[in-house]
Every structure is written in C-alpha cells, then in structure tokens.
Enzyme design. Structure first.
Site, PDB file in Angstrom:
ATOM      1  N   GLU A  76      -0.507  -7.479   9.068  1.00  0.00           N
ATOM      2  CA  GLU A  76      -1.447  -6.368   9.253  1.00  0.00           C
ATOM      3  C   GLU A  76      -2.720  -6.766  10.073  1.00  0.00           C
ATOM      4  O   GLU A  76      -3.462  -7.553   9.730  1.00  0.00           O
ATOM      5  CB  GLU A  76      -1.799  -5.318   8.276  1.00  0.00           C
ATOM      6  CG  GLU A  76      -2.544  -4.276   8.685  1.00  0.00           C
ATOM      7  CD  GLU A  76      -3.198  -3.584   7.381  1.00  0.00           C
ATOM      8  OE1 GLU A  76      -3.598  -2.404   7.472  1.00  0.00           O
ATOM      9  OE2 GLU A  76      -3.809  -4.080   6.415  1.00  0.00           O
ATOM     10  N   ASP A 103      -1.562  -7.800   4.256  1.00  0.00           N
ATOM     11  CA  ASP A 103      -2.770  -7.190   4.332  1.00  0.00           C
ATOM     12  C   ASP A 103      -3.759  -7.604   5.105  1.00  0.00           C
ATOM     13  O   ASP A 103      -4.196  -8.628   4.733  1.00  0.00           O
ATOM     14  CB  ASP A 103      -3.219  -6.468   2.986  1.00  0.00           C
ATOM     15  CG  ASP A 103      -4.034  -5.420   3.119  1.00  0.00           C
ATOM     16  OD1 ASP A 103      -3.623  -4.362   3.407  1.00  0.00           O
ATOM     17  OD2 ASP A 103      -5.289  -5.866   2.611  1.00  0.00           O
ATOM     18  N   ASP A 152       6.794   5.270  -9.939  1.00  0.00           N
ATOM     19  CA  ASP A 152       7.052   4.106 -10.826  1.00  0.00           C
ATOM     20  C   ASP A 152       8.234   3.284 -10.369  1.00  0.00           C
ATOM     21  O   ASP A 152       8.892   3.781  -9.367  1.00  0.00           O
ATOM     22  CB  ASP A 152       6.805   4.127 -12.342  1.00  0.00           C
ATOM     23  CG  ASP A 152       7.893   5.282 -12.805  1.00  0.00           C
ATOM     24  OD1 ASP A 152       9.065   5.259 -12.097  1.00  0.00           O
ATOM     25  OD2 ASP A 152       7.643   6.151 -13.484  1.00  0.00           O
ATOM     26  N   ASP A 162       8.294   9.739  -9.794  1.00  0.00           N
ATOM     27  CA  ASP A 162       7.895   9.378 -11.227  1.00  0.00           C
ATOM     28  C   ASP A 162       8.962   9.579 -12.195  1.00  0.00           C
ATOM     29  O   ASP A 162       9.726  10.656 -12.269  1.00  0.00           O
ATOM     30  CB  ASP A 162       6.843  10.389 -11.456  1.00  0.00           C
ATOM     31  CG  ASP A 162       6.305  10.211 -12.996  1.00  0.00           C
ATOM     32  OD1 ASP A 162       6.758   9.257 -13.583  1.00  0.00           O
ATOM     33  OD2 ASP A 162       5.772  11.102 -13.358  1.00  0.00           O
ATOM     34  N   HIS A 164       0.774   4.087   4.953  1.00  0.00           N
ATOM     35  CA  HIS A 164      -0.050   4.890   3.738  1.00  0.00           C
ATOM     36  C   HIS A 164      -1.472   4.968   4.312  1.00  0.00           C
ATOM     37  O   HIS A 164      -2.395   5.470   3.622  1.00  0.00           O
ATOM     38  CB  HIS A 164       0.072   3.770   2.564  1.00  0.00           C
ATOM     39  CG  HIS A 164      -0.252   2.436   2.827  1.00  0.00           C
ATOM     40  ND1 HIS A 164       0.131   1.717   3.904  1.00  0.00           N
ATOM     41  CD2 HIS A 164      -1.615   1.919   2.546  1.00  0.00           C
ATOM     42  CE1 HIS A 164      -0.684   0.679   4.061  1.00  0.00           C
ATOM     43  NE2 HIS A 164      -1.664   0.637   3.269  1.00  0.00           N
ATOM     44  N   ASP A 165      -1.876   4.521   5.319  1.00  0.00           N
ATOM     45  CA  ASP A 165      -3.194   4.427   6.078  1.00  0.00           C
ATOM     46  C   ASP A 165      -3.441   5.624   7.195  1.00  0.00           C
ATOM     47  O   ASP A 165      -4.555   5.728   7.487  1.00  0.00           O
ATOM     48  CB  ASP A 165      -3.642   3.285   6.450  1.00  0.00           C
ATOM     49  CG  ASP A 165      -4.062   2.107   5.244  1.00  0.00           C
ATOM     50  OD1 ASP A 165      -4.352   2.677   4.049  1.00  0.00           O
ATOM     51  OD2 ASP A 165      -3.984   0.992   5.355  1.00  0.00           O
ATOM     52  N   ASP A 183       4.371  10.608 -16.246  1.00  0.00           N
ATOM     53  CA  ASP A 183       2.901  10.618 -16.573  1.00  0.00           C
ATOM     54  C   ASP A 183       2.337  10.882 -15.259  1.00  0.00           C
ATOM     55  O   ASP A 183       1.151  10.716 -15.150  1.00  0.00           O
ATOM     56  CB  ASP A 183       2.750   8.938 -16.721  1.00  0.00           C
ATOM     57  CG  ASP A 183       3.075   7.989 -15.720  1.00  0.00           C
ATOM     58  OD1 ASP A 183       3.601   8.455 -14.665  1.00  0.00           O
ATOM     59  OD2 ASP A 183       2.577   6.986 -15.957  1.00  0.00           O
ATOM     60  N   ASN A 222       8.855   8.922 -15.652  1.00  0.00           N
ATOM     61  CA  ASN A 222       8.610   9.137 -17.080  1.00  0.00           C
ATOM     62  C   ASN A 222       7.339  10.271 -17.334  1.00  0.00           C
ATOM     63  O   ASN A 222       6.966  10.363 -18.353  1.00  0.00           O
ATOM     64  CB  ASN A 222       7.909   7.786 -17.563  1.00  0.00           C
ATOM     65  CG  ASN A 222       6.832   7.220 -16.829  1.00  0.00           C
ATOM     66  OD1 ASN A 222       6.160   7.953 -16.176  1.00  0.00           O
ATOM     67  ND2 ASN A 222       6.229   6.045 -17.435  1.00  0.00           N
ATOM     68  N   ASP A 240       4.174  -6.567  -0.586  1.00  0.00           N
ATOM     69  CA  ASP A 240       2.616  -6.730   0.064  1.00  0.00           C
ATOM     70  C   ASP A 240       2.074  -7.966  -0.448  1.00  0.00           C
ATOM     71  O   ASP A 240       1.977  -8.218  -1.608  1.00  0.00           O
ATOM     72  CB  ASP A 240       1.964  -5.398  -0.247  1.00  0.00           C
ATOM     73  CG  ASP A 240       1.313  -4.794   0.824  1.00  0.00           C
ATOM     74  OD1 ASP A 240       0.688  -5.542   1.526  1.00  0.00           O
ATOM     75  OD2 ASP A 240       1.462  -3.671   0.939  1.00  0.00           O
TER      76      ASP A 240
END
Length: 560
Positions: A257, A200, A30, A22, A330-331, A26, A24, A99
C-alpha cells in the site's frame, strides 16, 4: 516477453474480520466466523484471501496498531483458530495473504514499552525520538489522523513520531536491528504456510534524515510532511533488503500500500529485476472526487479524469511491473454509492463497475460485500461512528473549528471509512445474520433487501455476475495479460477500451451515467467481434460497432 505468475492470474478477496461474520455472539466478527463462510468464497471463485490484521492489538485503529506481531487478538480467537483457518483454506485451494503493518506498532508493544523507559534503553532506537524545539514539537508535521505527528513523553522529556494515531508510534527503519526483527517475524509467518503479505503504508518507512519542517504556505498549525516520508531516500534499499532477507526463498505474493506513489516510482517497486515487490496499491483514482482541500472536500467525479488516471497506470506498468485493481477496500466508501447509483440502478451499476475493473490488466481485488452490492451508510448521529479518522476530523472541524455539523456529516456520509465497515449482510434475519449479539457497529438497515442469501438465490444478482467475471478471467489469458488501449478518451459518459494478446482482442464498453448514450466504434480501432462475452443487460445484442448504451450498461466483446 510476458512473465506469467499465479498471483497475476488470481482474484483476491479482502476480509475485514471485525465485520465479516461473528461465530460466538459477542458482536465482533472472528476467525471461526470466517471458516464458516469459506465455501461461500470458494463458490464465488476467488483464489486468494487477504486478511486485514488479526494480531494482538488494543484496537485504537481497528487492529492496525499491533502490540504483538506473533499472537492473535483475543476478540478474533486463538492461534489454533488461525491455524485451522489456514488449513481449511488450503484444503479448498484458497491462498492466504496477511497484513504486514511495520511502519508503526502499537504503543503497547513491548518494544515501545521498553523504548520509552530511558534514552539508553536497548530498544530506544526502535522508534523515532527527538527533543522538542523552542518548547514545541521537533517539527511541524501533522498526523494523518489530525493534530501533530509528535507526542510528548514526560518520562524522558522527548517526543516520539506517529504519522497516524498517537498510539501508533513509527518504527525506526534506520536501525538494522529493528529491520532484522521485522524480517524474522515475516519468516515466522511464512514458515507457518501463508502465501504472502499486503504491506500497510510500506512506502512511509524511510524518512528524510533530519526530519525537516514541511512547507506550510497556508500557515496551518501542522503541515503535511508527506514529501519527507513518502517514497523516502532509502525506501528501495529497505524493500530490496526485505526481499533478500525474508521473501526470496518463498513463492509468495506481495502488494505494498503506497499513498502518493506515481507510475515512475511504481515501476521501480514492481520491476521483477529489482526484487522489491510485485504490486502496489496506489490511490490516484481514489482521489479524483476530492477537491483541493483533500478527502473531505467533495466534488463529483469527472469520468475523463478516471480514464486519464487508469490509462496512465495501465500503459505505464505494462511490460515492467503489475497493477493492483481495486475500487473498494476497508478505507474507502462503497463504490456503488460513489461512482455508481445505489438506488434505482444499484444492481446494474454495480455490475458495470465490476466489468470495468475486472477486464483491466492487473490482479483484481474484491472487498467483502462488494459482490452483493452493499452500499454506504448514513448514521443519524456522529456517536454511531467508530472510525478514529472520522471522529478526529469531526472534532477538529465542528467542535474546535465551528463548521456546520450538517456539512461535515455530508462529507462523512460520502467518504467516511465506516461506510466499508458495517457488518456483512448475510441474510434478512436480525443483524443481517452477522451476529446473534449486539454488533460492534450498526448494521446498514437495507440488509433485508441487500444480503448474500438473496444474492446467491437470484441468478441475475451481482454475486452471480461477479462469478462470471472471475470465470472469464480464468478462461481467457487475454483478460489477464493483454495490452490495454483507451478509446474515446474525451467522452464524458462512456469508458471504452480494448485489450490485445497473441492475436486475440477484447472490446470493453461501459456507460458511467444514467443516461442513454450512443456508442460508435471509431474507424481507427481495428476490431472484429466473434462473440459477446458478458453484458449486464441480458438482452444486449451482438452489434458491437454502433449501439445505444442504456443507463450503466456494460458490454464485453471478444474478437480479433
């Protein structure tokens, strides 16, 4: 004949941008945060970055619900930021694959907003609408994220199909206008200079005509309709058309995928003569520690099952298509917590798993944090979890099904997708150096011991070992292109195999247990070592014919 290609010789690194870095404050990773870390990735030695979705999205499923395919999500930055990222990557000879999520869109996409207005709207057939049956859903299919795969829409008194969240309506690939929109969008990105797509659930885009009820022997409220949408009747036609219409003029990488794909189907998808895709992500090896009731039904891995599965794919695609090699994404939960030992042997077992994977034939994928041995997370409360799949499952099992919350939480600790989504642990400062703000999901508390700064500084770290694995692959075509042959198929602790290419051979021996085990090279294996290429215990000797493997030890010998 070996068909050589840059994407076969590459190592891919997956970035899940929300959790990467990150810039910035928040609390959300990003695009500028990614730019800040490109030199780290270049030093690691990877060639290709796969960027999980950064498109405009309401974020019902962390960006996999796209409301504008040609805009960047505000939380991640602007199109100018994205263009700077591409430019900075290409300056460093890093390639970018994006993706592609076109089985479904967001229900906030302008196509869907039009589609739901009326039955005669020009966009109506961009999605799959059906009237109800006997006052119920059009069929009995269940959503991947629990509940029905159909959502009623009052406006036109019909239901739309959503194989995932109800905010992810499925696109209707039977409609040639919709397909052309997708191909035009793909070319728009390719013309911007990207280097390919990860697609995907791309084998879900063709549904069986008539959308029949699924078999439901257990009499569940909703059944799995997967046999009617996985690898459906027009899937090869659609993918070949996509190749001809959108991909043929570009030298790019494509990986699809494909849950539920088998080797025979994958050969068709990846055979270059057929002009569809280059690689598939299959899940067979990721389901080996699931019981008969699916992902959340835990069972220990039997190493012999892993050998059978990997060997089937290694030999099945050899000489026809190409394998994607992965243990994390990520899964999926963190592999060192899953197939390794994330306590006493975390570093050693992470190196062993990396060795096992990177010495196989195919293109290896590294998921962010894997290279420093990040581990699964155990949050105290279900309220700390963010993933829609976890939250829906918990609600269904605990709040509606009265199952024991502790047992359900144990499944989440082992298999939940948020294990992979905690922020990258960059250093030992607050929030692991990921953000100066409040992170969108809690940081794993072990970041003070496990972080990139520590790993880069320690020559004996997992990070430096991964650098070695990547360099070996670049140096030896044998590792990229060689034939694979399994040895000791019945051993329940040792996974060993050979690779052969143009007169050279490789012997890979790994111990998947915390016990000491004896390795003896079978007499029928024709191998004579010339050098030890790599091992995760620095004092491993050159005796390759018979030796004692220590806990999670890995050794690779090169010879003839």
């Amino acid at each position: 004949m070996t068909h050589k290609a840059w994407w076969k010789e590459s190592v891919v690194y997956q970035i899940y941008p929300r959790s990467f870095n990150d810039s910035n404050g928040d609390g959300i990773g990003d695009i500028q945060g990614i730019i800040e870390k490109l030199d780290y990735l270049k030093d690691l030695g990877v060639d290709v970055i796969w960027l999980s979705p950064v498109y405009q999205s309401p974020n019902d499923d962390n960006g996999y619900d796209i409301s504008d395919y040609q805009a960047i999500m505000d939380e991640f930055g602007t199109m100018e930021d994205w263009e700077e990222l591409l430019d900075e990557m290409h300056k460093r000879d890093l390639k970018l694959i994006m993706d592609l999520v076109v089985n479904h869109s967001s229900d906030e996409h302008k196509w869907f907003e039009e589609s739901r207005k009326s039955k005669d709207n020009p966009y109506r057939d961009y999605y799959i609408w059906r009237p109800g049956k006997d006052g119920k859903e059009p069929n009995n299919w269940g959503s991947t994220f629990s509940g029905s795969a159909w959502e009623y829409d009052e406006n036109t008194d019909e239901y739309y199909l959503h194989l995932f969240s109800k905010k992810q309506p499925d696109l209707n690939w039977e409609n040639p206008k919709l397909r052309q929109e997708v191909y035009d969008m793909m070319k728009w990105w390719l013309d911007k200079g990207i280097d390919g797509f990860r697609m995907d659930v791309i084998n879900f885009i063709s549904k069986v005509p008539g959308l029949p009820d699924a078999p439901n022997p257990e009499g569940k409220k909703y059944a799995s309709g997967s046999k009617y949408f996985m690898n459906g009747p027009r899937i090869h036609e659609f993918l070949h058309e996509m190749y001809e219409e959108a991909l043929a003029d570009y030298d790019v990488m494509t990986v699809g995928e494909m849950p539920g794909v088998n080797v025979e189907e994958a050969k068709k998808y990846t055979d270059p003569e057929r002009k569809e895709l280059q690689m598939v992500f299959q899940f067979e090896h990721m389901d080996l520690d699931s019981g008969p009731n699916g992902k959340w039904d835990l069972k220990p891995l039997d190493l012999r099952d892993l050998k059978t599965s990997i060997s089937r794919w290694q030999t099945g695609l050899h000489g026809v298509g190409w394998n994607s090699l992965y243990l994390n994404n990520h899964d999926q939960p963190r592999i060192v917590s899953r197939f390794g030992n994330d306590k006493e042997y975390r570093v050693i077992s992470a190196k062993m798993l990396g060795t096992f994977l990177h010495m196989l034939q195919g293109t290896p994928y590294i998921y962010q944090g894997e290279e420093i041995g990040m581990t699964n997370i155990k949050f105290d409360s279900i309220d700390d979890y963010k993933d829609i799949e976890i939250l829906n499952m918990y609600k269904e099992k605990v709040e509606e099904g009265n199952e024991d919350p502790a047992k359900v939480m144990e499944s989440i600790y082992v298999k939940g997708r948020d294990n992979a989504r905690t922020p990258i642990q960059w250093d030992a400062s607050e929030n692991a150096g990921f953000t100066t703000g409040e992170p969108w999901i809690k940081v794993n508390p072990n970041y003070k011991e496990i972080n990139a700064e520590q790993a880069v500084a320690d020559e004996d770290s997992i990070y430096h070992y991964y650098r070695q694995l990547i360099q070996l692959r670049k140096k030896h075509e044998l590792i990229v292109y060689g034939d694979y042959e399994l040895i000791l198929p019945e051993h329940d602790k040792i996974y060993a195999y050979t690779r052969s290419f143009e007169g050279e051979k490789l012997l890979v021996v790994t111990n998947f247990s915390e016990e000491e085990v004896e390795f003896n090279l079978p007499e029928n294996v024709d191998f004579e070592a010339k050098e030890k290429l790599i091992s995760n215990y620095p004092d491993a000797d050159d005796n390759y014919q018979a030796f004692t493997l220590r806990p999670y030890e890995a050794r690779v010998y090169k010879g003839v």
